[in-house]
Design a protein around this motif. Structure first.
Motif, mmCIF file in Angstrom:
data_model
loop_
_atom_site.group_PDB
_atom_site.id
_atom_site.type_symbol
_atom_site.label_atom_id
_atom_site.label_comp_id
_atom_site.label_asym_id
_atom_site.label_seq_id
_atom_site.Cartn_x
_atom_site.Cartn_y
_atom_site.Cartn_z
ATOM 1 N N GLN A 106 0.913 -1.212 0.082
ATOM 2 C CA GLN A 106 0.092 -0.177 -0.028
ATOM 3 C C GLN A 106 0.870 1.275 0.138
ATOM 4 O O GLN A 106 1.968 1.153 0.552
ATOM 5 N N GLU A 107 0.374 2.287 -0.494
ATOM 6 C CA GLU A 107 1.241 3.585 -0.699
ATOM 7 C C GLU A 107 1.049 4.224 0.667
ATOM 8 O O GLU A 107 2.171 4.676 1.289
ATOM 9 N N SER A 108 0.140 4.137 1.510
ATOM 10 C CA SER A 108 -0.171 4.510 3.028
ATOM 11 C C SER A 108 -1.363 3.747 3.598
ATOM 12 O O SER A 108 -2.022 3.038 2.939
ATOM 13 N N ALA A 109 -1.424 3.930 4.894
ATOM 14 C CA ALA A 109 -2.608 3.204 5.615
ATOM 15 C C ALA A 109 -3.213 3.959 6.728
ATOM 16 O O ALA A 109 -2.306 4.928 7.099
ATOM 17 N N ILE A 110 -4.190 3.890 7.257
ATOM 18 C CA ILE A 110 -4.898 4.370 8.488
ATOM 19 C C ILE A 110 -4.934 3.168 9.391
ATOM 20 O O ILE A 110 -5.749 2.182 9.052
ATOM 21 N N HIS A 111 -4.134 3.192 10.386
ATOM 22 C CA HIS A 111 -4.364 2.411 11.555
ATOM 23 C C HIS A 111 -5.420 2.887 12.590
ATOM 24 O O HIS A 111 -4.954 3.770 13.145
ATOM 25 N N GLU A 112 -6.365 2.004 12.859
ATOM 26 C CA GLU A 112 -7.231 2.395 13.960
ATOM 27 C C GLU A 112 -6.713 1.579 15.222
ATOM 28 O O GLU A 112 -6.817 0.323 15.214
ATOM 29 N N GLY A 113 -6.285 2.374 16.345
ATOM 30 C CA GLY A 113 -5.757 1.996 17.579
ATOM 31 C C GLY A 113 -6.990 1.261 18.367
ATOM 32 O O GLY A 113 -8.148 1.529 17.794
ATOM 33 N N ALA A 114 -6.670 0.670 19.227
ATOM 34 C CA ALA A 114 -7.711 -0.235 20.031
ATOM 35 C C ALA A 114 -8.598 0.762 20.938
ATOM 36 O O ALA A 114 -9.592 0.742 21.204
ATOM 37 N N ASP A 115 -8.137 2.090 21.016
ATOM 38 C CA ASP A 115 -8.921 3.237 21.803
ATOM 39 C C ASP A 115 -9.530 3.844 20.873
ATOM 40 O O ASP A 115 -10.422 4.703 21.225
ATOM 41 N N GLY A 116 -9.488 3.541 19.591
ATOM 42 C CA GLY A 116 -10.252 4.272 18.654
ATOM 43 C C GLY A 116 -9.523 5.471 17.745
ATOM 44 O O GLY A 116 -10.102 6.123 16.841
ATOM 45 N N ARG A 117 -8.072 5.722 18.275
ATOM 46 C CA ARG A 117 -7.646 6.845 17.699
ATOM 47 C C ARG A 117 -6.996 6.331 16.335
ATOM 48 O O ARG A 117 -6.464 4.845 16.226
ATOM 49 N N ARG A 118 -7.064 7.091 15.008
ATOM 50 C CA ARG A 118 -6.794 6.776 13.955
ATOM 51 C C ARG A 118 -5.307 7.338 13.629
ATOM 52 O O ARG A 118 -5.183 8.543 14.229
ATOM 53 N N TYR A 119 -4.409 6.426 13.001
ATOM 54 C CA TYR A 119 -3.041 6.935 12.601
ATOM 55 C C TYR A 119 -2.589 6.806 11.276
ATOM 56 O O TYR A 119 -2.963 5.871 10.744
ATOM 57 N N LEU A 120 -2.156 7.836 10.576
ATOM 58 C CA LEU A 120 -1.672 7.684 9.194
ATOM 59 C C LEU A 120 -0.395 7.106 9.405
ATOM 60 O O LEU A 120 0.433 7.244 10.025
#
Length: 265
Positions: A106-120
């Motif tokens: 993938q070029e990039s991804a969005i990771h959703e943490g266990a606490d609901g926070r989202r990370y590029l």
């Protein structure tokens, strides 16, 4: 921890391995992978060093073992996401969206943490003006870095004779030279700005070989570090807390040495 002694995490983030170079500490990464596993493993760029392999072929068994270990983890059910960097740019473009051996590119991804926070999740080189605007300078800097690593090995061989601990020339220069410090700060700010543009809560990246975790720019900045000198990875626990893991020894004489950086609030 499982019955076999393997620690399991919700996610692991690894970048800047540089397989194909003499500076790569593939043996330590292999040892780390044998003792750590995760539901999702992100390979955040510069895993294979295509720049180095184009100029001279170097691929010892340990480098092949790392690749095979990653492929086995994917076959065993771990989701493996590969986000190419500048050194493995041969996987960019036409390879985005493809799978090989269970690994997603993938070029990039969005990771959703266990606490609901989202990370590029992105390697980060596209925010480095040296790479994007002056490629010749980046290649020159890469050769200089290789020279520094070679000089470092010789210098530390002498230090071992006299019982002195390991000392990193390139890491010292990176943190002591004013322009290098300014460069790191500018890089972090650029990544934080990009994360804000994506309306996420943080960014996870690599590229500059400096592991870090902080909230200096109004959101969480996390850098994986590298497996050339610092041998660091980022782990997300099942409660959503992040940790920098510094892997300094092999399992034969390994004593737990985890550098716990800031945890997510």
């Amino acid at each position: 921890m499982t019955e076999t002694g393997t620690k399991r995490y919700r996610a692991l983030f690894i970048s800047d391995v540089h397989l194909g170079t003499r500076g790569c500490q593939a043996d330590k990464l292999l040892d780390f992978l044998r003792q750590h596993d995760a539901e999702t493993i992100y390979l955040v760029g510069d895993i294979v060093d295509g720049w180095a392999l184009r100029s001279s072929w170097y691929w010892p068994q340990a480098h092949n073992d790392v690749v095979q270990k990653l492929l086995r983890q994917a076959r065993k059910g771990a989701r493996m996401i590969y986000i190419p960097g500048n050194h493995d740019e041969f996987l960019r473009g036409g390879y985005y969206g493809t799978h090989f051996g269970g690994i997603e590119v993938q070029e990039s991804a969005i990771h959703e943490g266990a606490d609901g926070r989202r990370y590029l999740v992105v390697h980060g080189d596209i925010f480095d003006l040296v790479v994007t605007q002056a490629r010749w300078l980046a290649l020159l800097g890469d050769k200089a870095y290789d020279f520094a690593l070679t000089a470092n090995r010789l210098f530390n061989a002498l230090r071992r004779i006299f019982g002195a601990p390991y000392w990193s020339l390139s890491k010292w220069a990176k943190h002591k030279v004013k322009n290098a410090v300014n460069y790191i700060g500018a890089f972090e700010k650029a990544l934080a700005t990009e994360a804000s543009r994506h309306k996420v809560d943080g960014v996870i990246c690599g590229h500059i070989h400096t592991a870090a975790m902080h909230d200096d720019y109004g959101l969480r900045y996390i850098n994986c570090g590298d497996w050339v000198e610092s041998c660091t990875a980022i782990a997300e626990h099942h409660d959503g807390k992040f940790e920098i893991i510094t892997w300094t020894q092999l399992s034969a004489d390994y004593q737990p040495s985890l550098e716990l950086a800031q945890k997510a609030a």
